[in-house]
Scaffold this motif. Structure first.
Motif, mmCIF file in Angstrom:
data_model
loop_
_atom_site.group_PDB
_atom_site.id
_atom_site.type_symbol
_atom_site.label_atom_id
_atom_site.label_comp_id
_atom_site.label_asym_id
_atom_site.label_seq_id
_atom_site.Cartn_x
_atom_site.Cartn_y
_atom_site.Cartn_z
ATOM 1 N N MET A 61 0.833 -1.203 0.000
ATOM 2 C CA MET A 61 0.000 0.000 0.000
ATOM 3 C C MET A 61 0.871 1.258 0.000
ATOM 4 O O MET A 61 0.576 2.235 -0.703
ATOM 5 N N LEU A 62 1.948 1.220 0.776
ATOM 6 C CA LEU A 62 2.884 2.343 0.799
ATOM 7 C C LEU A 62 3.528 2.519 -0.573
ATOM 8 O O LEU A 62 3.640 3.641 -1.081
ATOM 9 N N THR A 65 0.997 3.905 -2.957
ATOM 10 C CA THR A 65 0.749 5.317 -2.648
ATOM 11 C C THR A 65 1.829 6.186 -3.269
ATOM 12 O O THR A 65 1.542 7.243 -3.852
ATOM 13 N N GLY A 68 1.188 6.728 -6.696
ATOM 14 C CA GLY A 68 -0.042 7.448 -6.959
ATOM 15 C C GLY A 68 -1.193 6.552 -7.380
ATOM 16 O O GLY A 68 -2.126 7.001 -8.060
ATOM 17 N N GLU A 69 -1.163 5.261 -6.964
ATOM 18 C CA GLU A 69 -2.175 4.289 -7.374
ATOM 19 C C GLU A 69 -2.816 3.602 -6.177
ATOM 20 O O GLU A 69 -3.258 2.444 -6.274
ATOM 21 N N PHE A 70 -2.920 4.274 -5.071
ATOM 22 C CA PHE A 70 -3.405 3.630 -3.851
ATOM 23 C C PHE A 70 -4.791 3.019 -4.032
ATOM 24 O O PHE A 70 -5.049 1.896 -3.592
ATOM 25 N N LYS A 71 -5.726 3.710 -4.685
ATOM 26 C CA LYS A 71 -7.111 3.243 -4.806
ATOM 27 C C LYS A 71 -7.328 2.269 -5.956
ATOM 28 O O LYS A 71 -8.324 1.539 -5.972
ATOM 29 N N GLN A 201 -0.781 -6.356 -4.911
ATOM 30 C CA GLN A 201 -1.475 -5.727 -3.798
ATOM 31 C C GLN A 201 -2.737 -6.515 -3.427
ATOM 32 O O GLN A 201 -3.003 -6.774 -2.247
#
Length: 323
Positions: A61-62, A65, A68-71, A201
């Motif tokens: 997740m880090l 993030t 720029g693709e966390f979601k 992920q």
């Protein structure tokens, strides 16, 4: 460094970091918090795997993030490719990884790494059965070599103890899970609907959630989860998870740059790395027989999954030396 050379280094790094993950798992499972009672000893591999995959998911997740693709991975879960990734995650995580950690517990790190290195050959077999990928006579010979030397390695030490037989059973479960995971993920990602990083992920998150809501409650393992969470071993588990996450990232990058077959051929170098690291960190004795059998397992796996054209990366290294 050109594009393909990077892929070779990514593949070798995936093997090295997974070997480090293996040796450290064996180390942390020998700590006091995991060996206080017979029940704790039984639950320790399951709890450590839960923390491993949960922390690995957090590391990813880090990483996402920062990209720029966390979601994005969460949105891809409901897609067709996402559903196949979930199935692959269940095979590779709760089934394959649980078998692997239990095998490390009962067989030891270097032996577990050596035997589990056959998973690409098993993956090639299931790809033939499920995806109708053709295997040549040479590929079948490679599969036979790998399986032969697995059994020679597994039963070369005389009459096996009950825990040894148990560990060998777990490593076979691991090989099945990892081999099938590779086939399912390849099928799920064939339409480029989901990227390797997004798939990773989802894989780690699904595995951690499955352990958290299904496996740990079944075995009543949450009291041990609380003890481990409060212990000093949590830092070491976080380091192990970081090493495992790095291995997956390098592996997926190798798949992207070299293709899955060549990436697998490089990734299974972790068997040799684990023997070296076990000797270096744990002072585990190394015998000529173990080294020879391990090499033959690697050779058989590579012959099974690779064709002459798919091993052209070796010419890259040769040309680099002669340049």
């Amino acid at each position: 460094m050109n594009f393909k050379n990077k892929g070779v280094y990514f593949g070798m790094l995936s093997g090295f970091t997974w070997a480090l993950d293996t040796v450290l798992i064996g180390t942390v499972l020998s700590k006091a918090v995991f060996v206080s009672t017979e029940m704790v000893i039984f639950l320790a591999p399951l709890v450590s795997t839960f923390f491993h995959d949960m922390l690995s998911s957090l590391w990813m997740m880090l990483y996402m993030t920062i990209r720029g693709e966390f979601k994005v991975p969460f949105k891809k879960i409901a897609t067709r490719s996402g559903r196949f990734v979930i199935l692959g995650a269940l095979l590779g995580g709760p089934i394959g990884m649980t078998g692997y950690v239990l095998a490390v517990k009962y067989l030891g790190a270097s032996l577990s790494a050596s035997i589990s290195a056959v998973y690409p050959a098993v993956g090639a077999f299931f790809a033939f059965v499920i995806l109708k990928d053709r295997l040549t006579i040479k590929n079948w010979i490679g599969l036979f070599i790998s399986i032969l030397f697995i059994f020679l390695l597994g039963f070369s030490g005389g009459e096996p103890s009950p825990s040894y037989i148990l560990g060998f059973t777990f490593i076979l479960l691991c090989i099945f899970g990892w081999g099938m995971e590779c086939v399912i993920l390849a099928y799920g990602m064939k339409d480029d609907e989901i990227s390797p990083e997004q798939a990773l992920q989802i894989r780690q998150l699904v595995s951690a959630v499955t352990y958290g809501i299904l496996i740990l409650p079944i075995f009543k393992a949450y009291p041990l989860v609380g003890e481990v969470f409060k212990s000093s071993e949590m830092f070491l588990i976080a380091v192990i998870a970081l090493s495992g996450t790095a291995s997956y990232v390098f592996y997926y990058k190798a798949i992207y740059t070299l293709g899955p077959t060549r990436a697998m051929a490089l990734n299974i170098s972790y068997a040799a790395w684990a023997i070296f690291l076990s000797f270096l960190i744990l002072h585990t004795p190394i015998t000529a027989k173990v080294v020879f059998f391990s090499i033959m397992i690697l050779v058989g796996s590579i012959i099974t999954v690779a064709t002459q054209d798919e091993l052209k990366w070796m010419n890259i290294l040769k040309n680099k030396r002669t340049a």
